[in-house]
Design a protein around this motif. Structure first.
Motif, PDB file in Angstrom:
ATOM      1  N   HIS A 196       0.843  -1.190   0.000  1.00 47.56           N
ATOM      2  CA  HIS A 196       0.000   0.000   0.000  1.00 47.56           C
ATOM      3  C   HIS A 196       0.881   1.243   0.000  1.00 47.56           C
ATOM      4  CE1 HIS A 196      -2.091  -3.269   2.061  1.00 47.56           C
ATOM      5  NE2 HIS A 196      -3.227  -2.747   1.655  1.00 47.56           N
ATOM      6  N   VAL A 197       0.336   2.322  -0.520  1.00 48.27           N
ATOM      7  CA  VAL A 197       1.065   3.585  -0.492  1.00 48.27           C
ATOM      8  C   VAL A 197       0.134   4.670   0.059  1.00 48.27           C
ATOM      9  CG1 VAL A 197       0.472   4.243  -2.870  1.00 48.27           C
ATOM     10  CG2 VAL A 197       2.579   5.097  -1.848  1.00 48.27           C
ATOM     11  N   LEU A 198       0.688   5.561   0.866  1.00 49.51           N
ATOM     12  CA  LEU A 198      -0.101   6.660   1.430  1.00 49.51           C
ATOM     13  C   LEU A 198      -0.170   7.771   0.371  1.00 49.51           C
ATOM     14  CD1 LEU A 198      -1.664   7.513   3.987  1.00 49.51           C
ATOM     15  CD2 LEU A 198       0.424   8.624   4.778  1.00 49.51           C
ATOM     16  N   MET A 199      -1.322   7.855  -0.263  1.00 45.54           N
ATOM     17  CA  MET A 199      -1.487   8.725  -1.434  1.00 45.54           C
ATOM     18  C   MET A 199      -1.201  10.214  -1.163  1.00 45.54           C
ATOM     19  SD  MET A 199      -1.779   7.727  -4.413  1.00 45.54           S
ATOM     20  CE  MET A 199      -1.832   8.621  -5.956  1.00 45.54           C
ATOM     21  N   PRO A 200      -1.621  10.768  -0.035  1.00 43.54           N
ATOM     22  CA  PRO A 200      -1.303  12.181   0.206  1.00 43.54           C
ATOM     23  C   PRO A 200       0.209  12.452   0.144  1.00 43.54           C
ATOM     24  CG  PRO A 200      -2.909  11.426   1.812  1.00 43.54           C
ATOM     25  CD  PRO A 200      -2.465  10.217   1.044  1.00 43.54           C
ATOM     26  N   ASP A 201       1.017  11.479   0.578  1.00 40.08           N
ATOM     27  CA  ASP A 201       2.467  11.654   0.513  1.00 40.08           C
ATOM     28  C   ASP A 201       2.974  11.589  -0.931  1.00 40.08           C
ATOM     29  OD1 ASP A 201       3.375  12.237   3.089  1.00 40.08           O
ATOM     30  OD2 ASP A 201       3.310  10.136   3.703  1.00 40.08           O
ATOM     31  N   LEU A 202       2.361  10.729  -1.734  1.00 37.03           N
ATOM     32  CA  LEU A 202       2.769  10.616  -3.141  1.00 37.03           C
ATOM     33  C   LEU A 202       2.345  11.863  -3.916  1.00 37.03           C
ATOM     34  CD1 LEU A 202       4.250   8.605  -4.949  1.00 37.03           C
ATOM     35  CD2 LEU A 202       2.049   7.644  -5.607  1.00 37.03           C
ATOM     36  N   ASP A 203       1.126  12.325  -3.664  1.00 35.21           N
ATOM     37  CA  ASP A 203       0.630  13.544  -4.318  1.00 35.21           C
ATOM     38  C   ASP A 203       1.512  14.740  -3.968  1.00 35.21           C
ATOM     39  OD1 ASP A 203      -1.541  12.445  -5.682  1.00 35.21           O
ATOM     40  OD2 ASP A 203      -2.874  12.630  -3.948  1.00 35.21           O
ATOM     41  N   ALA A 204       1.893  14.822  -2.692  1.00 38.09           N
ATOM     42  CA  ALA A 204       2.707  15.949  -2.234  1.00 38.09           C
ATOM     43  C   ALA A 204       4.026  16.025  -2.995  1.00 38.09           C
ATOM     44  CB  ALA A 204       2.978  15.826  -0.731  1.00 38.09           C
ATOM     45  N   ARG A 205       4.510  14.864  -3.409  1.00 35.01           N
ATOM     46  CA  ARG A 205       5.815  14.802  -4.066  1.00 35.01           C
ATOM     47  C   ARG A 205       5.710  14.872  -5.587  1.00 35.01           C
ATOM     48  NH1 ARG A 205       5.810  13.004   0.915  1.00 35.01           N
ATOM     49  NH2 ARG A 205       7.701  12.989   2.178  1.00 35.01           N
ATOM     50  N   GLY A 206       4.521  15.188  -6.075  1.00 37.50           N
ATOM     51  CA  GLY A 206       4.336  15.386  -7.511  1.00 37.50           C
ATOM     52  C   GLY A 206       4.316  14.121  -8.338  1.00 37.50           C
TER      53      GLY A 206
END
Lengths: 119, 98, 121
Positions: free
Chosen positions: B57-67
């Motif tokens: 699983h990946v924490l999407m808010p963290d991925l979004d934050a990093r572009g």
């Protein structure tokens, strides 16, 4: 479910405190209890009331204070780690208390889940 | 058991050690560990191999934050903070591979 | 001990470069007072914490390694070292200042799965 949270890094330097806070908020929103947040290592810096971030940034310390007030979250700062780093009663933000490491072990015993955020 | 990783796979051995040591189960990538789950990252093949043993699983808010919200590799489940809470609730224990 | 929880302290960081190893040990010592089923795991650079012969005078940081020897007096006797981590660092069991149980990665993973609470440093 009863959650315990451990925060091992100071605010702003590392994302740990932000992640822990957002996790705590989400846990409470889902009807869980966040029984205690234990601040260890440089995490004790999260309790400094001298913290003054720029106006347009989140105020990590006040955010914890507010969470504690609204949801009766026990914010515990490790005394040994705090004294090492200059955190004392006199500069402790509202909602935090200073106590021993036993409070961390107790959180492990009493909580259904203990989640650690650090570096 | 839920395994939580927060380091980029190119700067730390945390992901490797977790995947090599842990017996399996749910794994959640947060903070800088989310880079591991992006298409073309050197860790992609490693994660593909691990999929047999771990549910990733990946924490999407963290991925979004990093572009990199649009580069999530196939087979990794995107979760928000509520999903993070569910993962911890559904597993008896969690371990942060700091 | 029937209602005791299984606590595992996972140590993956070397001593002195950062304070995690020392402050982890401080929690371990406190946990001994709570009558829980405590074990310590040493993985990655954490295995360096147990190296014999640490001489810290020159860096002016307190040598806390003798405290690992005191663990026994606190009834903390389950110390596990991951074999692959130990070997990758050119170390063997004789290099450690305390008696440890060396486990393969697979055995370590299984042991972790049996825990109730895992604290990582």
């Amino acid at each position: 479910m009863k959650f315990g949270i451990v925060v091992n890094e100071g605010p702003y330097q590392h994302q740990a405190s932000d992640s822990a806070y957002l996790f705590a908020k989400a846990a409470i929103a889902k009807g869980n209890e966040v029984w205690r947040v234990f601040f260890y290592h440089d995490g004790v810096q999260n309790a400094s009331k001298l913290t003054e971030p720029p106006q347009d940034d989140r105020h990590i310390v006040n955010r914890w204070t507010k969470l504690a007030e609204e949801h009766k979250v026990d914010l515990v700062v490790c005394v040994a780690a705090a004294l090492r780093r200059g955190i004392k009663e006199e500069n402790l933000a509202q909602g935090f208390r200073i106590s021993g490491l036993g409070q961390l072990v107790e959180a492990g015993i009493k909580c259904d889940r203990l989640v650690t955020f650090g570096d | 058991m839920l395994h939580i990783i927060n380091k980029s796979p190119l700067s730390s051995v945390s992901l490797d050690t977790c995947l090599n040591t842990a017996a399996g189960g749910d794994t959640l990538l947060i903070e800088d560990a989310v880079y591991a789950a992006t298409k073309g990252n050197a860790a992609e093949a490693k994660l593909k191999t691990a999929m047999g043993k771990f549910k990733l699983h990946v924490l999407m808010p963290d991925l979004d934050a990093r572009g990199l919200g649009d580069r999530l590799m196939d087979g990794v489940i995107a979760v928000d903070y509520a999903g993070f809470v569910d993962l911890t609730s559904n597993n008896k224990t969690c371990q942060s591979w700091l | 001990m029937s209602d005791a929880k299984k606590f595992m302290f996972v140590n993956r960081k070397a001593p002195y470069g950062t304070i995690y190893a020392l402050e982890s040990l401080e929690v371990v010592l406190i946990s001994a007072a709570f009558d829980q089923d405590v074990s310590l795991a040493f993985l990655d650079d954490g295995v360096y914490q147990l190296k014999k012969g640490q001489q810290t005078k020159g860096i002016e940081i307190k040598n806390f390694s003798p405290a690992y020897r005191a663990l026994e007096d606190y009834d903390v006797e389950k110390l596990y070292v991951e074999k692959e981590a130990m070997e990758a660092r050119g170390l063997s069991e004789e290099d450690f200042l305390v008696n440890v149980t060396v486990l393969s990665r697979a055995e370590m993973g299984k042991l972790m799965d049996e825990q109730d609470v895992v604290l990582s440093f």
